[in-house]
Design a protein around this motif. Structure first.
Motif, mmCIF file in Angstrom:
data_model
loop_
_atom_site.group_PDB
_atom_site.id
_atom_site.type_symbol
_atom_site.label_atom_id
_atom_site.label_comp_id
_atom_site.label_asym_id
_atom_site.label_seq_id
_atom_site.Cartn_x
_atom_site.Cartn_y
_atom_site.Cartn_z
ATOM 1 N N THR A 31 0.846 -1.198 0.000
ATOM 2 C CA THR A 31 0.000 0.000 0.000
ATOM 3 C C THR A 31 0.882 1.249 0.000
ATOM 4 O O THR A 31 2.094 1.159 0.206
ATOM 5 C CB THR A 31 -0.886 0.039 1.257
ATOM 6 N N VAL A 32 0.256 2.412 -0.198
ATOM 7 C CA VAL A 32 0.997 3.682 -0.171
ATOM 8 C C VAL A 32 1.713 3.840 1.170
ATOM 9 O O VAL A 32 2.889 4.236 1.208
ATOM 10 C CB VAL A 32 0.050 4.882 -0.418
ATOM 11 N N LEU A 43 2.766 11.138 2.487
ATOM 12 C CA LEU A 43 1.987 10.223 1.636
ATOM 13 C C LEU A 43 1.692 10.879 0.285
ATOM 14 O O LEU A 43 1.693 10.207 -0.750
ATOM 15 C CB LEU A 43 0.677 9.834 2.327
ATOM 16 N N ALA A 44 1.481 12.207 0.309
ATOM 17 C CA ALA A 44 1.189 12.932 -0.940
ATOM 18 C C ALA A 44 2.371 12.852 -1.905
ATOM 19 O O ALA A 44 2.185 12.645 -3.107
ATOM 20 C CB ALA A 44 0.851 14.389 -0.640
ATOM 21 N N SER A 47 2.545 9.377 -3.238
ATOM 22 C CA SER A 47 1.447 9.192 -4.199
ATOM 23 C C SER A 47 1.792 9.804 -5.554
ATOM 24 O O SER A 47 1.427 9.262 -6.604
ATOM 25 C CB SER A 47 0.161 9.832 -3.671
ATOM 26 N N LYS A 48 2.509 10.924 -5.529
ATOM 27 C CA LYS A 48 2.918 11.596 -6.773
ATOM 28 C C LYS A 48 3.871 10.675 -7.563
ATOM 29 O O LYS A 48 3.716 10.518 -8.775
ATOM 30 C CB LYS A 48 3.613 12.915 -6.425
ATOM 31 N N LEU A 50 3.989 7.440 -7.281
ATOM 32 C CA LEU A 50 3.200 6.280 -7.731
ATOM 33 C C LEU A 50 2.417 6.616 -8.994
ATOM 34 O O LEU A 50 2.269 5.773 -9.882
ATOM 35 C CB LEU A 50 2.245 5.818 -6.620
ATOM 36 N N LYS A 51 1.937 7.850 -9.068
ATOM 37 C CA LYS A 51 1.187 8.289 -10.252
ATOM 38 C C LYS A 51 2.083 8.226 -11.491
ATOM 39 O O LYS A 51 1.648 7.775 -12.561
ATOM 40 C CB LYS A 51 0.668 9.718 -10.026
ATOM 41 N N ARG A 61 -2.668 -0.505 -9.821
ATOM 42 C CA ARG A 61 -3.264 -0.397 -8.490
ATOM 43 C C ARG A 61 -4.653 -1.009 -8.516
ATOM 44 O O ARG A 61 -5.460 -0.694 -9.398
ATOM 45 C CB ARG A 61 -3.341 1.060 -8.048
ATOM 46 N N ARG A 68 -6.136 0.049 -1.918
ATOM 47 C CA ARG A 68 -5.591 0.061 -3.284
ATOM 48 C C ARG A 68 -4.114 -0.354 -3.363
ATOM 49 O O ARG A 68 -3.258 0.470 -3.701
ATOM 50 C CB ARG A 68 -5.796 1.444 -3.920
ATOM 51 N N CYS A 70 -0.460 -1.587 -4.496
ATOM 52 C CA CYS A 70 0.282 -1.397 -5.750
ATOM 53 C C CYS A 70 0.944 -2.704 -6.142
ATOM 54 O O CYS A 70 1.405 -3.465 -5.292
ATOM 55 C CB CYS A 70 1.363 -0.339 -5.567
#
Lengths: 115, 115
Positions: A31-32, A43-44, A47-48, A50-51, A61, A68, A70
């Motif tokens: 996970t994140v 986390l942000a 997440s960037k 991961l995007k 995902r 969600r 990964c």
């Protein structure tokens, strides 16, 4: 794989944090929060990254679970490996030349120019 | 190779024109004018790409000749190939899973869930 896709993959890989995330996912889906743990990052921020990896197709995902997880996707890595394989003869060729040079040194030719 | 060097190499490779230049150099050393010919680009634009490739160590340029021919350097490509090799088992593993799935389909299990 279209050239643009290969560029996107290589650009996504050109970051040590993103390569670290892939290495972590190589051990299993995560996970994140799992992925953020080794880094001093929000986390942000994770997440960037991961995007970017998801856009390049390097991870997928799950849309089912709330967290969600990964998952590492091998296909773009395989495409990079396939592309770079075209150049293998260059470093293998260089090694041949190095070996030839070392043999000349052993024969007492310091510049390796006798061949 | 330091992680930053690997990032620099991957970033330099993340462009189709720069990969095209490397492919051209794989056929032999070439000048900026030679390398610009296949592209609708100014010499200045090509020189900018060459600077990125040179900084990443992917090419070297002779300082002796006035036309400073460019030469492909294999070492950074070898480092990328070495890094990506760590992930080979993933696409080979995926293929194993695909084969297992196809075997299940042949046995009449449409979801491949009997294993």
């Amino acid at each position: 794989m279209a050239p643009d896709q290969l560029s996107a993959t290589l650009a996504a890989l050109a970051d040590p944090t993103r390569r670290g995330i892939l290495a972590q996912l190589a051990l299993g889906d995560a996970t994140v929060s799992d992925l953020a743990r080794p880094y001093d990052m929000s986390l942000a921020a994770v997440s960037k990254h991961l995007k970017v990896l998801e856009t390049a197709g390097l991870i997928s995902r799950s849309r089912e679970a709330q967290w969600r997880p990964c998952h590492l996707e091998a296909e773009p890595l395989k495409a990079v490996a396939g592309w770079i394989e075209n150049y293998r003869r260059f470093w293998e060729g260089s090694l041949d030349r190095l070996e030839s040079y070392l043999q000349e040194l052993q024969k007492g030719d310091p510049d390796g120019t006798k061949n």
